[in-house]
Design an enzyme around this catalytic site. Structure first.
Site, PDB file in Angstrom:
ATOM      1  N   CYS B 168       0.829  -1.213   0.000  1.00 11.50           N
ATOM      2  CA  CYS B 168       0.000   0.000   0.000  1.00 11.50           C
ATOM      3  C   CYS B 168       0.860   1.259   0.000  1.00 11.50           C
ATOM      4  O   CYS B 168       0.623   2.180  -0.791  1.00 11.50           O
ATOM      5  CB  CYS B 168      -0.928   0.001   1.209  1.00 11.50           C
ATOM      6  N   HIS B 248      -2.635   5.218   6.643  1.00 12.02           N
ATOM      7  CA  HIS B 248      -1.298   5.759   6.816  1.00 12.02           C
ATOM      8  C   HIS B 248      -1.302   7.236   6.387  1.00 12.02           C
ATOM      9  O   HIS B 248      -2.135   7.633   5.575  1.00 12.02           O
ATOM     10  CB  HIS B 248      -0.288   5.042   5.908  1.00 12.02           C
TER      11      HIS B 248
END
Lengths: 365, 365
Positions: B168, B248
């Site tokens: 990711c 994140h």
């Protein structure tokens, strides 16, 4: 300050003349007043009391609470900061020494540790009594004659009436920048500040389960704030807030002007009394372990006055130095406040003051 | 893959020859198997089903749980991934379509969405059945013929037997790097990745109330991982973990090779279908608001397949570009997996595939 005068006529504050000779003549105790007895104020009061050349003239508070009770228990003369609320102390069974105006009149130096913006409101109070005052980093730089970091610009505060001890993060950045700038020269600093959302007791603050760019525009105020200490430094800072309360953590990049190695930088930083280069062998992974370490070491309140730099994070790639450092937002400015007291009164030079402060606090691990 | 052959003798996999002509001749449906039906696998299965040129041959799981029940409820043929545990499904009242080997034999492409390291253990299974396989970013780059990002190196996966869709964070960095490199050239990327501690359902993970440099040594694996996509890129990355689960957040610095303005960069990034430049007017302050926004928009599971870049954070200081972006760890690789299916089978070129995927998923807000 009891023995005032006309500072304009003399060009600088009379106390500077009177205190220096006395200090040289023997042990004179600087009388320090602390206005605001919260997170910073109570720590500064303890640190001042620990100094061989200072005493706490008193501390002032707006309202009675557990910290006010502890102040009295510690025999700090307690003054009411707001006339209208003074009765609340008596009702809470807490004896007052008087009103804050009396403290300001008595003190050689006032440390204003009130919340951001209140320091500015208090400025006229200190001016009325001709008492030099230190403010905290939440105040605007325009409020004061100079911003202050003991490592970087101690001498600038000599004779100043209003001095701002820069914020925890700016203090942490300044302590790091100073030796690097001296040793290697700095082309640019880029720092991402991963900030705690609030202090441990600030239970009303957030975020909860989020990572907030804060501010979302750049730069964060920290870069410009560091420039109040290093006017010519190129520095860009980005800030975020996360669900943590113990310490801030900085992800630091410094592009250096000259060649360096990680080992040389590590050695350079280890030589600084207020930089704690965490040895890899301690296996300290974050702020929780750092605080536990400080508590085990007997530090008051588990305070970490030093920048806490992970030794194994110090890395040099081409001209770029990288490292992580944790900054204890509640305490890293405490020794700086102590030094600023000596700086404004001219009672010691930078090296003497830092050595005295560090020795009195038992800095280092 | 049912109609195998000797790939060594032919120089590349026969499927590439058979699928391309068929795809050109008319609507052939690629049969996709998904091994591992957790956070990534279930999302990939849904995304595959949404494509006009793909069907889900089946999904495989090691044990029955709520996700296995939902797979059956959605009419995905469910296969047992581990022989010894196959009985558990029956005991839980879940009907199996068979064992994973049967799925691998049936499928044109396998998407391995098992936990890190398990993909490597599964490689021989895919080889035995001569079925090309996609792995996730937790696997080692040495496991595969090429690492993959649709925007940056789609064509490298043509005819490959083993392809790794990068993680990711690496996907998020690659999508950002590609247009900047093309438009301005990049001298260096410096990125601090403030990572969520775990996904929302990973209740056993931490940290709690801490900010952990992670790893404490530099660089984090992300920089080298981005180089599997951009071998010549200069990039240094630092990672931290914080008590958050939603996304994140990256604090990005890119030193550009040529002049740029913030407005021009903002326009450039807005033109990328998988970069969502968050308009300032939305007043979205973090991942919580982003997820809420995605849920309100009807996104499945509130997924944010795009990099979410704060428009007002895009700043240019001299040669340095800065910005904040949030990366949804559970979903940003999903469209990349879909594209990688077409890339390995040669059924579409990059532009066609990305357009098809984005259209089928209703990418964009």
């Amino acid at each position: 300050m009891p023995d005032g005068g006309d500072p304009t006529a003399l060009g600088f504050r009379p106390a500077l003349e009177t205190v220096i000779p006395l200090a040289r003549a023997g042990p004179i105790m600087l009388r320090v007043g602390v206005n605001g007895y919260g997170t910073i104020g109570k720590r500064v009061a303890d640190a001042v009391r620990a100094q061989p050349d200072m005493e706490v003239a008193g501390v002032a508070k707006t309202r009675p609470n557990f910290e006010a009770e502890r102040a009295v228990a510690k025999d700090f003369p307690l003054y009411a900061a707001v006339e209208e609320r003074a009765d609340q102390f008596g009702e809470a069974g807490i004896d007052l020494a008087g009103m804050v105006e009396e403290l300001v009149e008595t003190a050689d130096v006032m440390v204003d540790a009130t919340p951001s913006g209140i320091g500015a409101e208090n400025k006229s109070l200190y001016e009325e009594h001709d008492t030099p005052a230190l403010y905290q980093g939440g105040e605007d730089e325009d409020l004061v004659d100079t911003s202050f970091n003991a490592r970087a610009n101690y001498a600038d505060a000599a004779g100043a009436d209003h001095v701002r001890v820069v914020s925890c993060n700016t203090t942490g950045l300044s302590r790091l920048v100073a030796p690097l700038e001296e040793e290697y020269g700095i082309e640019k600093v880029r720092a991402t500040l991963v900030r705690r959302g609030g202090d441990p007791a600030q239970s009303g603050r957030g975020p909860i389960n989020d990572i907030l760019p804060n501010p979302r525009t750049l730069p964060s105020h920290h870069g410009p704030d560091v420039k109040t200490i290093f006017p010519d430094l190129a520095i860009d800072t980005l800030g975020l807030k996360v669900p943590a309360t113990l310490m801030h953590t900085h992800s630091i990049n410094v592009t250096l002007d000259s060649d360096a190695t990680a080992d040389a930088v590590r050695d350079l930083l280890r030589d600084e009394s207020r930089l704690f280069v965490i040895p890899e062998r301690l296996d300290i992974d974050g702020a929780g372990a750092l605080k536990e370490f400080a508590l085990d070491a007997g530090r008051p309140r588990g305070d970490l006055w030093e920048n806490c730099i992970w030794g194994e994070s110090i890395t040099v790639e081409d001209d770029d130095l990288y490292l992580f450092q944790a900054i204890h937002q509640e305490s890293d400015v405490v020794p700086e406040n102590v030094d600023a007291i000596r700086a404004v009164t001219g009672s010691a030079d930078a090296a003497e003051s830092v050595a005295t402060t560090d020795d009195a606090l038992d800095m280092g691990f």
